[in-house]
Scaffold this active site. Structure first.
Site, PDB file in Angstrom:
ATOM      1  N   HIS A  42      39.606  37.136  35.582  1.00  0.00           N
ATOM      2  CA  HIS A  42      38.901  36.295  34.601  1.00  0.00           C
ATOM      3  C   HIS A  42      39.851  35.915  33.447  1.00  0.00           C
ATOM      4  CE1 HIS A  42      35.368  38.734  36.212  1.00  0.00           C
ATOM      5  NE2 HIS A  42      34.976  37.504  36.438  1.00  0.00           N
ATOM      6  N   SER A  58      38.010  41.799  41.576  1.00  0.00           N
ATOM      7  CA  SER A  58      36.614  41.403  41.618  1.00  0.00           C
ATOM      8  C   SER A  58      35.811  42.404  40.795  1.00  0.00           C
ATOM      9  CB  SER A  58      36.118  41.427  43.069  1.00  0.00           C
ATOM     10  OG  SER A  58      34.701  41.415  43.090  1.00  0.00           O
TER      11      SER A  58
HETATM   12  P1  AMP Z   1      32.518  35.824  38.542  1.00  0.00           P
HETATM   13  O1  AMP Z   1      32.392  36.551  37.246  1.00  0.00           O
HETATM   14  O2  AMP Z   1      32.807  36.705  39.709  1.00  0.00           O
HETATM   15  O3  AMP Z   1      31.409  34.834  38.769  1.00  0.00           O
HETATM   16  O4  AMP Z   1      33.830  34.938  38.411  1.00  0.00           O
HETATM   17  C1  AMP Z   1      33.997  34.024  37.359  1.00  0.00           C
HETATM   18  C2  AMP Z   1      35.190  33.160  37.659  1.00  0.00           C
HETATM   19  O5  AMP Z   1      36.354  33.976  37.764  1.00  0.00           O
HETATM   20  C3  AMP Z   1      35.070  32.409  38.992  1.00  0.00           C
HETATM   21  O6  AMP Z   1      35.597  31.099  38.829  1.00  0.00           O
HETATM   22  C4  AMP Z   1      35.917  33.231  39.914  1.00  0.00           C
HETATM   23  O7  AMP Z   1      36.454  32.492  40.992  1.00  0.00           O
HETATM   24  C5  AMP Z   1      37.009  33.703  38.984  1.00  0.00           C
HETATM   25  N1  AMP Z   1      37.651  34.903  39.510  1.00  0.00           N
HETATM   26  C6  AMP Z   1      37.036  36.063  39.881  1.00  0.00           C
HETATM   27  N2  AMP Z   1      37.932  36.932  40.383  1.00  0.00           N
HETATM   28  C7  AMP Z   1      39.140  36.302  40.337  1.00  0.00           C
HETATM   29  C8  AMP Z   1      40.463  36.663  40.726  1.00  0.00           C
HETATM   30  N3  AMP Z   1      40.738  37.845  41.282  1.00  0.00           N
HETATM   31  N4  AMP Z   1      41.442  35.760  40.533  1.00  0.00           N
HETATM   32  C9  AMP Z   1      41.183  34.548  39.993  1.00  0.00           C
HETATM   33  N5  AMP Z   1      39.965  34.147  39.606  1.00  0.00           N
HETATM   34  C10 AMP Z   1      38.958  35.005  39.773  1.00  0.00           C
END
Ligand code: AMP
Length: 279
Positions: free
Chosen positions: A36, A184
């Protein structure tokens, strides 16, 4: 600045807009990590003002137990964002975002009929609901999305076109742990043993990339699925090699498109996704 309501958010953004400053948005569901933060860093480099939204969006969860166990820790998130250069953290309650049930449905054609869309019914409709609400409220000049959620990125680009929005969608690379596991929020739910075995997913994706000349598409798909399933901690939900534009399965290496290997794997109860642009 932490903002919890739409009113306050719009007031703050109006002050920024009259000054003609650019606004970047990083939508997240919290439990923030370096993945993030890489999006935030890019947004800070590109825009005068950056808004990070933190909202665990219930409408995108098809599995209620996934929603209830999803990690939430606003204080830790705020701490991580302290020195990030982001100006506004928008962390609304569910009622603030959905004062009425959102009954809108979005038609993404074939884009949401495969992979995550096929295995998590209604997921992308929920994603489109929340992202369109955030875009409507914030009207960002740019919004940042990770390639980790590759299908989501393609669908958000389509959403922006469908709604005739001016927001530029900026894709950002996948950030990994030193052992290769894609970062993640769900990784923190893994047991020690599961966590030790989860990097096998990326290991096999890399090996698959080395085998594209030696196996047909079909053979390679079967090879990956069998390899990963041979690890007792891992069960493949799907593995597909798709065209990076229309997300349809590639049938031959001769197909004229970039090819992305996309995978979802259950590691115990926790579902992990990853992908790899084959070359
Ligand atoms: P989330 O909180 O999982 O909904 O993710 C929010 C944003 O962060 C989304 O655009 C995801 O694709 C991005 N994101 C999550 N994990 C990663 C990662 N390991 N590398 C790059 N972007 C990420």
């Amino acid at each position: 600045m932490l903002v919890k309501t739409k009113d306050k958010l719009c007031k703050e953004l109006n002050k920024i807009r009259v000054k003609g400053e650019t606004v970047g948005l990083v939508p997240t569901m919290g439990a923030l990590h370096q993945g993030h933060l890489s999006l935030v860093k890019r947004a800070v480099a590109d825009n005068k003002v950056v808004v990070v939204s933190i909202f665990v969006n219930p409408t995108q969860f098809n599995d209620k137990s996934d929603l209830s166990r999803y990690p939430r820790n606003l204080n830790a998130d705020l701490k991580l964002l302290e020195d990030s250069g982001c100006s506004i953290v928008f962390a609304p309650d569910t009622n603030e975002i959905y004062p009425e049930p959102d009954i809108r449905t979005f038609d993404f054609g074939d884009l949401d009929k495969v992979m995550e869309g096929k295995h998590r019914k209604g997921h992308f409709n929920g994603v489109a609901q929340i992202v369109s609400i955030l875009f409507e409220l914030i009207k960002p000049d740019r919004a940042y999305f990770g390639l980790k959620d590759f299908q989501q990125l393609v669908i958000i680009k389509k959403l922006v076109k469908m709604l005739n929005l001016q927001t530029e969608i900026v894709p950002c690379p996948i950030i990994r742990e030193p052992d290769g596991l894609a970062m993640s929020s769900r990784n923190e739910l893994l047991s020690d043993e599961e966590r030790k075995n989860a990097p096998f997913i990326y290991e096999i994706l890399q090996e698959a990339n080395n085998q594209t000349g030696k196996k047909s598409v079909k053979e390679l798909i079967n090879w990956v699925i069998n390899k990963i399933n041979s690890n007792t901690y891992l069960t493949v939900d799907y593995f597909e090699i798709v065209n990076d534009k229309n997300l349809q399965p590639v049938t031959s290496w001769e197909d004229d498109c970039k090819k992305v290997a996309c995978i979802a794997v259950f590691c115990g109860k926790i579902r992990l996704i990853d992908n790899y642009f084959l070359n």
